[in-house]
Design a protein around this motif. Structure first.
Motif, PDB file in Angstrom:
ATOM      1  N   ASP A 115       0.821  -1.207   0.000  1.00  0.00           N
ATOM      2  CA  ASP A 115       0.000   0.000   0.000  1.00  0.00           C
ATOM      3  C   ASP A 115       0.855   1.257   0.000  1.00  0.00           C
ATOM      4  O   ASP A 115       0.384   2.329  -0.413  1.00  0.00           O
ATOM      5  CB  ASP A 115      -0.954  -0.006   1.198  1.00  0.00           C
ATOM      6  CG  ASP A 115      -2.192  -0.861   0.938  1.00  0.00           C
ATOM      7  OD1 ASP A 115      -2.385  -1.309  -0.216  1.00  0.00           O
ATOM      8  OD2 ASP A 115      -2.967  -1.101   1.888  1.00  0.00           O
ATOM      9  N   GLY A 116       2.082   1.148   0.443  1.00  0.00           N
ATOM     10  CA  GLY A 116       2.989   2.291   0.382  1.00  0.00           C
ATOM     11  C   GLY A 116       3.771   2.356  -0.911  1.00  0.00           C
ATOM     12  O   GLY A 116       3.877   3.416  -1.540  1.00  0.00           O
ATOM     13  N   ASN A 117       4.308   1.214  -1.351  1.00  0.00           N
ATOM     14  CA  ASN A 117       5.210   1.198  -2.516  1.00  0.00           C
ATOM     15  C   ASN A 117       4.896   0.073  -3.498  1.00  0.00           C
ATOM     16  O   ASN A 117       5.813  -0.525  -4.063  1.00  0.00           O
ATOM     17  CB  ASN A 117       6.670   1.062  -2.060  1.00  0.00           C
ATOM     18  CG  ASN A 117       7.258   2.374  -1.580  1.00  0.00           C
ATOM     19  OD1 ASN A 117       6.742   3.440  -1.884  1.00  0.00           O
ATOM     20  ND2 ASN A 117       8.322   2.300  -0.797  1.00  0.00           N
ATOM     21  N   GLY A 118       3.631  -0.210  -3.704  1.00  0.00           N
ATOM     22  CA  GLY A 118       3.252  -1.243  -4.665  1.00  0.00           C
ATOM     23  C   GLY A 118       2.194  -0.726  -5.618  1.00  0.00           C
ATOM     24  O   GLY A 118       1.644   0.357  -5.440  1.00  0.00           O
ATOM     25  N   TYR A 119       1.894  -1.525  -6.652  1.00  0.00           N
ATOM     26  CA  TYR A 119       0.922  -1.059  -7.653  1.00  0.00           C
ATOM     27  C   TYR A 119       0.283  -2.229  -8.399  1.00  0.00           C
ATOM     28  O   TYR A 119       0.837  -3.324  -8.497  1.00  0.00           O
ATOM     29  CB  TYR A 119       1.611  -0.136  -8.667  1.00  0.00           C
ATOM     30  CG  TYR A 119       2.757  -0.792  -9.412  1.00  0.00           C
ATOM     31  CD1 TYR A 119       2.540  -1.517 -10.582  1.00  0.00           C
ATOM     32  CD2 TYR A 119       4.062  -0.699  -8.936  1.00  0.00           C
ATOM     33  CE1 TYR A 119       3.591  -2.123 -11.265  1.00  0.00           C
ATOM     34  CE2 TYR A 119       5.117  -1.302  -9.600  1.00  0.00           C
ATOM     35  CZ  TYR A 119       4.876  -2.013 -10.765  1.00  0.00           C
ATOM     36  OH  TYR A 119       5.917  -2.628 -11.422  1.00  0.00           O
ATOM     37  N   PHE A 120      -0.917  -1.981  -8.912  1.00  0.00           N
ATOM     38  CA  PHE A 120      -1.605  -2.817  -9.886  1.00  0.00           C
ATOM     39  C   PHE A 120      -1.774  -1.985 -11.151  1.00  0.00           C
ATOM     40  O   PHE A 120      -2.085  -0.795 -11.069  1.00  0.00           O
ATOM     41  CB  PHE A 120      -3.009  -3.219  -9.404  1.00  0.00           C
ATOM     42  CG  PHE A 120      -3.042  -4.147  -8.233  1.00  0.00           C
ATOM     43  CD1 PHE A 120      -2.561  -5.450  -8.346  1.00  0.00           C
ATOM     44  CD2 PHE A 120      -3.592  -3.741  -7.025  1.00  0.00           C
ATOM     45  CE1 PHE A 120      -2.609  -6.322  -7.259  1.00  0.00           C
ATOM     46  CE2 PHE A 120      -3.649  -4.608  -5.944  1.00  0.00           C
ATOM     47  CZ  PHE A 120      -3.157  -5.900  -6.060  1.00  0.00           C
ATOM     48  N   THR A 121      -1.609  -2.618 -12.303  1.00  0.00           N
ATOM     49  CA  THR A 121      -1.849  -1.895 -13.548  1.00  0.00           C
ATOM     50  C   THR A 121      -1.982  -2.883 -14.697  1.00  0.00           C
ATOM     51  O   THR A 121      -1.795  -4.090 -14.535  1.00  0.00           O
ATOM     52  CB  THR A 121      -0.719  -0.892 -13.830  1.00  0.00           C
ATOM     53  OG1 THR A 121      -1.092  -0.053 -14.937  1.00  0.00           O
ATOM     54  CG2 THR A 121       0.584  -1.612 -14.183  1.00  0.00           C
ATOM     55  N   TYR A 122      -2.302  -2.373 -15.871  1.00  0.00           N
ATOM     56  CA  TYR A 122      -2.282  -3.137 -17.109  1.00  0.00           C
ATOM     57  C   TYR A 122      -1.083  -2.701 -17.926  1.00  0.00           C
ATOM     58  O   TYR A 122      -0.635  -1.563 -17.826  1.00  0.00           O
ATOM     59  CB  TYR A 122      -3.540  -2.849 -17.942  1.00  0.00           C
ATOM     60  CG  TYR A 122      -4.709  -3.755 -17.701  1.00  0.00           C
ATOM     61  CD1 TYR A 122      -4.602  -5.128 -17.830  1.00  0.00           C
ATOM     62  CD2 TYR A 122      -5.954  -3.223 -17.369  1.00  0.00           C
ATOM     63  CE1 TYR A 122      -5.695  -5.952 -17.627  1.00  0.00           C
ATOM     64  CE2 TYR A 122      -7.060  -4.033 -17.169  1.00  0.00           C
ATOM     65  CZ  TYR A 122      -6.915  -5.404 -17.302  1.00  0.00           C
ATOM     66  OH  TYR A 122      -7.992  -6.213 -17.111  1.00  0.00           O
ATOM     67  N   GLU A 123      -0.593  -3.576 -18.769  1.00  0.00           N
ATOM     68  CA  GLU A 123       0.415  -3.171 -19.740  1.00  0.00           C
ATOM     69  C   GLU A 123       0.147  -3.887 -21.056  1.00  0.00           C
ATOM     70  O   GLU A 123      -0.453  -4.970 -21.091  1.00  0.00           O
ATOM     71  CB  GLU A 123       1.835  -3.481 -19.249  1.00  0.00           C
ATOM     72  CG  GLU A 123       2.218  -4.934 -19.269  1.00  0.00           C
ATOM     73  CD  GLU A 123       3.709  -5.147 -19.005  1.00  0.00           C
ATOM     74  OE1 GLU A 123       4.394  -4.194 -18.619  1.00  0.00           O
ATOM     75  OE2 GLU A 123       4.173  -6.280 -19.208  1.00  0.00           O
ATOM     76  N   ALA A 124       0.576  -3.246 -22.155  1.00  0.00           N
ATOM     77  CA  ALA A 124       0.403  -3.844 -23.474  1.00  0.00           C
ATOM     78  C   ALA A 124       1.179  -5.153 -23.559  1.00  0.00           C
ATOM     79  O   ALA A 124       2.292  -5.270 -23.031  1.00  0.00           O
ATOM     80  CB  ALA A 124       0.867  -2.874 -24.549  1.00  0.00           C
ATOM     81  N   TRP A 125       0.583  -6.130 -24.216  1.00  0.00           N
ATOM     82  CA  TRP A 125       1.205  -7.440 -24.348  1.00  0.00           C
ATOM     83  C   TRP A 125       1.210  -7.830 -25.818  1.00  0.00           C
ATOM     84  O   TRP A 125       0.991  -7.003 -26.697  1.00  0.00           O
ATOM     85  CB  TRP A 125       0.446  -8.440 -23.469  1.00  0.00           C
ATOM     86  CG  TRP A 125       1.210  -9.692 -23.115  1.00  0.00           C
ATOM     87  CD1 TRP A 125       2.555  -9.828 -23.026  1.00  0.00           C
ATOM     88  CD2 TRP A 125       0.653 -10.973 -22.798  1.00  0.00           C
ATOM     89  NE1 TRP A 125       2.894 -11.099 -22.655  1.00  0.00           N
ATOM     90  CE2 TRP A 125       1.731 -11.833 -22.514  1.00  0.00           C
ATOM     91  CE3 TRP A 125      -0.643 -11.468 -22.716  1.00  0.00           C
ATOM     92  CZ2 TRP A 125       1.555 -13.161 -22.170  1.00  0.00           C
ATOM     93  CZ3 TRP A 125      -0.830 -12.797 -22.370  1.00  0.00           C
ATOM     94  CH2 TRP A 125       0.270 -13.632 -22.100  1.00  0.00           C
TER      95      TRP A 125
END
Length: 261
Positions: A115-125
């Motif tokens: 929650d401090g230094n992480g992330y969820f995201t999408y990226e092109a594949w």
């Protein structure tokens, strides 16, 4: 006026104490003014700072500056305990994984750090597709390797630690680990299962991303079934259409936009 806080908060391992420890390891700092130490932490998400204050029963004020919310504490007993875990001043580049966390509380520490230094995201594949990814970032290479090992112990594939150097663009350098598709789902399941404290925004983002991914798969599956319509019972098709309609309603604020095919 003397500020009150649960000074025994870090004396016992709980979901809350492990989570807050993880958050401090990510976005907290230990400073010293003469002989007095203070731990401070901040976030652009006021709700998580309020949650942390609440679980610590803290009366310390939350201050706001340019959209960032911060608070902290200076109780010697709490500072001593955090230093015994390995908290140091100017920790960004030199921190190590805290010592002594029981295995059953590691996932809560990981969630706090995320929650401090992480992330969820999408990226092109490949082939124009997208893939769901998650990751952690840190300025300490040693901590990155240790964290990667802990997350691996929790059931994810062992992630390679990447050194990212963006000093030429003025963005500094850091280390990161990334998890793809299935391991991102595993990571979320491990972090959020029966959890009572977490950053609402990041959990909601994961749910939106994973729900959208499921919707994309449902649409593709529906297309295949529709092509073979005569071979599939009409009841099954209606059920699938209902699932896709609900998916679109969720994505479009309650407005279903399923198109008959």
């Amino acid at each position: 006026m003397v500020k009150s806080i649960n000074e025994e908060f870090f004396d016992t391992w709980t979901e809350e104490s492990a989570y807050v420890l993880g958050y401090i390891w990510a976005d907290g700092c230990l400073t010293k003014n003469k002989n007095n130490y203070r731990v401070s932490f901040c976030s652009n998400d006021k709700e998580i700072v309020e949650k942390i204050n609440r679980v610590m029963k803290s009366e310390y004020a939350i201050s706001e500056y340019k959209g960032s919310y911060s608070t902290g504490f200076s109780k010697p007993r709490m500072i001593k305990k955090l230093r015994s875990f390995g908290l140091i001043e100017r920790k960004s580049l030199d921190k190590k994984f805290p010592v002594g966390i029981p295995s059953e509380f590691l996932r809560h520490f990981v969630r706090g750090y995320f929650d401090g230094n992480g992330y969820f995201t999408y990226e092109a594949w490949k082939n124009g597709k997208r893939r769901l990814i998650s990751g952690f970032a840190t300025g300490s290479g040693v901590f990155a390797e240790q964290l990667s090992g802990v997350v691996h112990e929790l059931g994810m594939k062992h992630a390679n630690v990447q050194h990212i150097d963006r000093r030429k663009s003025g963005r500094g350098q850091y280390y990161q680990m990334r998890y793809y598709q299935r391991d991102t789902v595993k990571l979320a399941d491990v972090m959020y299962k029966d959890a009572t404290i977490y950053m609402e925004r990041k959990k909601k983002l994961y749910e939106e991303c994973s729900f959208a991914k499921a919707g994309e798969k449902a649409l593709a599956f529906l297309f295949v079934l529709t092509v073979r319509k005569r071979e599939v019972g009409s009841i099954l098709l209606r059920k699938i259409r209902r699932v896709v309609t609900v998916w679109h309603e969720n994505r479009n604020g309650g407005r279903g936009d399923f198109v008959e095919v």
